[in-house]
Design a protein around this motif. Structure first.
Motif, PDB file in Angstrom:
ATOM      1  N   TRP A  24       0.835  -1.200   0.000  1.00 20.16           N
ATOM      2  CA  TRP A  24       0.000   0.000   0.000  1.00 20.16           C
ATOM      3  C   TRP A  24       0.873   1.254   0.000  1.00 20.16           C
ATOM      4  O   TRP A  24       0.638   2.191  -0.767  1.00 20.16           O
ATOM      5  CB  TRP A  24      -0.928  -0.003   1.216  1.00 20.16           C
ATOM      6  N   GLY A  25       1.877   1.275   0.862  1.00 12.93           N
ATOM      7  CA  GLY A  25       2.768   2.430   0.930  1.00 12.93           C
ATOM      8  C   GLY A  25       3.518   2.650  -0.369  1.00 12.93           C
ATOM      9  O   GLY A  25       3.694   3.794  -0.819  1.00 12.93           O
ATOM     10  N   ASP A  26       3.977   1.564  -1.005  1.00 15.04           N
ATOM     11  CA  ASP A  26       4.672   1.687  -2.285  1.00 15.04           C
ATOM     12  C   ASP A  26       3.757   2.303  -3.341  1.00 15.04           C
ATOM     13  O   ASP A  26       4.192   3.093  -4.171  1.00 15.04           O
ATOM     14  CB  ASP A  26       5.157   0.318  -2.780  1.00 15.04           C
ATOM     15  N   ARG A  27       2.489   1.946  -3.320  1.00 13.82           N
ATOM     16  CA  ARG A  27       1.547   2.423  -4.329  1.00 13.82           C
ATOM     17  C   ARG A  27       1.084   3.858  -4.056  1.00 13.82           C
ATOM     18  O   ARG A  27       0.911   4.653  -4.965  1.00 13.82           O
ATOM     19  CB  ARG A  27       0.337   1.497  -4.370  1.00 13.82           C
ATOM     20  N   HIS A  28       0.859   4.190  -2.772  1.00 18.19           N
ATOM     21  CA  HIS A  28       0.218   5.463  -2.455  1.00 18.19           C
ATOM     22  C   HIS A  28       1.110   6.496  -1.775  1.00 18.19           C
ATOM     23  O   HIS A  28       0.691   7.651  -1.635  1.00 18.19           O
ATOM     24  CB  HIS A  28      -1.015   5.214  -1.569  1.00 18.19           C
ATOM     25  N   ALA A  29       2.276   6.128  -1.327  1.00 15.13           N
ATOM     26  CA  ALA A  29       3.097   7.081  -0.576  1.00 15.13           C
ATOM     27  C   ALA A  29       4.553   7.089  -1.016  1.00 15.13           C
ATOM     28  O   ALA A  29       5.405   7.581  -0.293  1.00 15.13           O
ATOM     29  CB  ALA A  29       3.004   6.757   0.926  1.00 15.13           C
ATOM     30  N   ALA A  30       4.843   6.546  -2.187  1.00 14.32           N
ATOM     31  CA  ALA A  30       6.220   6.517  -2.668  1.00 14.32           C
ATOM     32  C   ALA A  30       6.256   6.988  -4.121  1.00 14.32           C
ATOM     33  O   ALA A  30       6.386   6.182  -5.044  1.00 14.32           O
ATOM     34  CB  ALA A  30       6.798   5.110  -2.534  1.00 14.32           C
ATOM     35  N   PRO A  31       6.130   8.302  -4.343  1.00 14.85           N
ATOM     36  CA  PRO A  31       6.042   8.816  -5.713  1.00 14.85           C
ATOM     37  C   PRO A  31       7.285   8.525  -6.562  1.00 14.85           C
ATOM     38  O   PRO A  31       7.199   8.463  -7.782  1.00 14.85           O
ATOM     39  CB  PRO A  31       5.835  10.322  -5.529  1.00 14.85           C
ATOM     40  N   ASP A  32       8.423   8.331  -5.941  1.00 18.00           N
ATOM     41  CA  ASP A  32       9.667   8.056  -6.679  1.00 18.00           C
ATOM     42  C   ASP A  32       9.962   6.571  -6.794  1.00 18.00           C
ATOM     43  O   ASP A  32      11.048   6.182  -7.212  1.00 18.00           O
ATOM     44  CB  ASP A  32      10.848   8.765  -6.006  1.00 18.00           C
ATOM     45  N   GLY A  33       9.007   5.741  -6.390  1.00 24.13           N
ATOM     46  CA  GLY A  33       9.206   4.292  -6.434  1.00 24.13           C
ATOM     47  C   GLY A  33       9.405   3.726  -5.050  1.00 24.13           C
ATOM     48  O   GLY A  33       9.638   4.459  -4.082  1.00 24.13           O
ATOM     49  N   PRO A  34       9.317   2.407  -4.928  1.00 25.59           N
ATOM     50  CA  PRO A  34       9.428   1.773  -3.617  1.00 25.59           C
ATOM     51  C   PRO A  34      10.800   2.020  -2.981  1.00 25.59           C
ATOM     52  O   PRO A  34      11.818   1.931  -3.668  1.00 25.59           O
ATOM     53  CB  PRO A  34       9.242   0.282  -3.898  1.00 25.59           C
ATOM     54  N   PRO A  35      10.839   2.329  -1.694  1.00 29.29           N
ATOM     55  CA  PRO A  35      12.118   2.541  -1.021  1.00 29.29           C
ATOM     56  C   PRO A  35      12.877   1.238  -0.768  1.00 29.29           C
ATOM     57  O   PRO A  35      14.085   1.247  -0.567  1.00 29.29           O
ATOM     58  CB  PRO A  35      11.736   3.218   0.298  1.00 29.29           C
ATOM     59  N   VAL A  36      12.168   0.117  -0.808  1.00 28.94           N
ATOM     60  CA  VAL A  36      12.779  -1.193  -0.582  1.00 28.94           C
ATOM     61  C   VAL A  36      12.208  -2.158  -1.619  1.00 28.94           C
ATOM     62  O   VAL A  36      11.011  -2.141  -1.878  1.00 28.94           O
ATOM     63  CB  VAL A  36      12.456  -1.724   0.841  1.00 28.94           C
ATOM     64  N   LEU A  37      13.079  -2.964  -2.213  1.00 29.77           N
ATOM     65  CA  LEU A  37      12.624  -3.981  -3.155  1.00 29.77           C
ATOM     66  C   LEU A  37      12.726  -5.348  -2.504  1.00 29.77           C
ATOM     67  O   LEU A  37      13.687  -5.640  -1.790  1.00 29.77           O
ATOM     68  CB  LEU A  37      13.481  -3.969  -4.426  1.00 29.77           C
TER      69      LEU A  37
END
Length: 85
Positions: A24-37
């Motif tokens: 959810w955070g990757d989709r809605h709160a990470a405009p530059d992409g996921p902070p962790v893969l």
């Protein structure tokens, strides 16, 4: 001597919840992409969690599931939940 923390069964059962929150955070709160893969060790590719049916193995889609009263319900007063909720 070195102590190592090992997750309890309760902690292991919480992993899917934490993964869902991360997704959810990757989709809605990470405009530059996921902070962790999350990387699959066997193939080296970045992956995301996908829920599957524990009975038939098919990928779950929200418009193909519904909720019903379970055996632990105190009383039958459950509101219907639609796919749009």
């Amino acid at each position: 001597p070195r102590d190592e923390y090992v997750l309890s069964a309760k902690g292991r059962d919480l992993i899917p919840v934490i993964e869902a929150l991360r997704t959810w955070g990757d989709r809605h709160a990470a405009p530059d992409g996921p902070p962790v893969l999350m990387i699959h060790d066997d193939c080296g590719e970045a992956v995301h969690s996908v829920p599957h049916c524990s009975h038939c193995g098919e990928r779950l889609r929200r418009d193909h599931i519904h909720l019903e009263v379970g055996p632990g319900a105190a009383e039958v007063s459950v509101l219907p939940v639609s796919a749009s909720d």
